[in-house]
Design a protein around this motif. Structure first.
Motif, short mmCIF file in Angstrom:
data_model
loop_
_atom_site.label_atom_id
_atom_site.label_comp_id
_atom_site.label_asym_id
_atom_site.label_seq_id
_atom_site.Cartn_x
_atom_site.Cartn_y
_atom_site.Cartn_z
N GLY A 128 -5.74 -59.97 -55.86
CA GLY A 128 -5.56 -59.74 -57.29
C GLY A 128 -5.83 -58.29 -57.62
O GLY A 128 -6.41 -57.56 -56.82
N PRO A 129 -5.44 -57.85 -58.82
CA PRO A 129 -5.65 -56.45 -59.19
C PRO A 129 -7.12 -56.13 -59.46
O PRO A 129 -7.92 -57.02 -59.72
N SER A 130 -7.44 -54.85 -59.40
CA SER A 130 -8.78 -54.38 -59.77
C SER A 130 -9.08 -54.81 -61.20
O SER A 130 -8.22 -54.75 -62.08
N LEU A 131 -10.31 -55.22 -61.44
CA LEU A 131 -10.70 -55.61 -62.80
C LEU A 131 -11.52 -54.51 -63.48
O LEU A 131 -12.03 -54.72 -64.58
N HIS A 132 -11.58 -53.35 -62.85
CA HIS A 132 -12.24 -52.22 -63.49
C HIS A 132 -11.44 -51.82 -64.73
O HIS A 132 -10.24 -51.60 -64.65
N GLY A 133 -12.09 -51.78 -65.88
CA GLY A 133 -11.42 -51.42 -67.11
C GLY A 133 -10.54 -52.51 -67.70
O GLY A 133 -9.71 -52.23 -68.56
N ILE A 134 -10.72 -53.74 -67.26
CA ILE A 134 -9.87 -54.84 -67.73
C ILE A 134 -9.99 -55.08 -69.23
O ILE A 134 -9.01 -55.36 -69.90
N VAL A 135 -11.21 -54.96 -69.77
CA VAL A 135 -11.40 -55.22 -71.21
C VAL A 135 -10.75 -54.08 -72.00
O VAL A 135 -11.10 -52.92 -71.86
N GLY A 136 -9.76 -54.45 -72.79
CA GLY A 136 -9.00 -53.49 -73.57
C GLY A 136 -7.69 -53.05 -72.91
O GLY A 136 -6.89 -52.36 -73.53
N ARG A 137 -7.49 -53.46 -71.68
CA ARG A 137 -6.27 -53.08 -70.94
C ARG A 137 -5.17 -54.10 -71.21
O ARG A 137 -5.42 -55.27 -71.42
N HIS A 138 -3.94 -53.63 -71.17
CA HIS A 138 -2.79 -54.52 -71.34
C HIS A 138 -2.58 -55.30 -70.05
O HIS A 138 -2.80 -54.78 -68.95
N SER A 139 -2.14 -56.53 -70.17
CA SER A 139 -1.89 -57.37 -68.99
C SER A 139 -0.79 -56.75 -68.12
O SER A 139 0.11 -56.08 -68.62
N ASP A 187 2.29 -60.37 -71.57
CA ASP A 187 2.30 -59.37 -72.63
C ASP A 187 1.15 -59.50 -73.64
O ASP A 187 1.38 -59.66 -74.83
N LYS A 188 -0.08 -59.44 -73.14
CA LYS A 188 -1.28 -59.53 -73.99
C LYS A 188 -2.22 -58.38 -73.65
O LYS A 188 -2.11 -57.75 -72.61
N THR A 189 -3.18 -58.15 -74.52
CA THR A 189 -4.27 -57.21 -74.25
C THR A 189 -5.50 -58.03 -73.91
O THR A 189 -5.82 -59.00 -74.60
N TRP A 190 -6.18 -57.63 -72.86
CA TRP A 190 -7.35 -58.36 -72.40
C TRP A 190 -8.58 -57.99 -73.22
O TRP A 190 -9.38 -57.17 -72.84
N ASP A 191 -8.73 -58.62 -74.38
CA ASP A 191 -9.96 -58.49 -75.14
C ASP A 191 -10.84 -59.69 -74.80
O ASP A 191 -10.44 -60.56 -74.01
N ALA A 192 -12.04 -59.75 -75.37
CA ALA A 192 -12.97 -60.83 -75.02
C ALA A 192 -12.39 -62.21 -75.31
O ALA A 192 -12.52 -63.13 -74.51
N ALA A 193 -11.73 -62.36 -76.45
CA ALA A 193 -11.16 -63.66 -76.81
C ALA A 193 -10.05 -64.07 -75.85
O ALA A 193 -9.98 -65.23 -75.41
N GLN A 194 -9.17 -63.13 -75.49
CA GLN A 194 -8.07 -63.44 -74.58
C GLN A 194 -8.59 -63.77 -73.19
O GLN A 194 -8.11 -64.70 -72.54
#
Length: 135
Positions: free
Chosen positions: A62-73, A89-96
């Motif tokens: 799987g891809p690196s999860l560094h910087g995932i919060v706030g990053r586009h999918s 096509d989502k942004t990885w915020d806490a809720a998503q």
């Protein structure tokens, strides 16, 4: 001191105290941190680390999860995402992230991710808090 002077002094103190608490609340409410415990989330993340790295630019299955919060999918250029994830096509915020980590395959049907999800809300919140520290 007169009664009027004491009342004015009290009101000034009360206003100052109220401003202090309001400003403190505003300062902390704008953070991107989840409600979980990042230290506990780092331990739970070991389940994720089989396929994902917390380090910048280090992809595994799987891809690196560094910087995932706030990053586009599906936005890491050198990772081969599934067509389903590319279309997500989502942004990885806490809720998503919370929704996705509950049951990845039902949120993104056709994803390559085989992980069944984190069923306990506390576990998800802890992992999201940890992911929020990876910047």
């Amino acid at each position: 001191m007169t009664a009027k002077g004491a009342a004015m002094r009290w009101m000034g103190f009360t206003a100052a105290a109220a401003a202090f608490f309001v400003l403190g609340a505003v300062a902390t409410s704008g953070t991107a941190r989840a409600d979980g415990d990042a230290t506990a989330g780092q331990v739970i993340f070991k389940k994720c680390a089989l396929c994902h790295s917390p380090d910048t630019g280090v992809n595994k299955i799987g891809p690196s999860l560094h910087g995932i919060v706030g990053r586009h999918s599906a936005s890491i250029a050198n990772f081969n995402y599934s067509p389903a994830m590319k279309a997500f096509d989502k942004t990885w915020d806490a809720a998503q992230l919370d929704t996705y980590l509950t049951d990845p395959k039902s949120v993104v049907p056709g994803t390559k991710m085989i992980f069944p999800g984190l069923k306990e809300e506390k576990d998800r919140q802890d992992v999201i808090a940890y992911l929020s520290t990876l910047k």
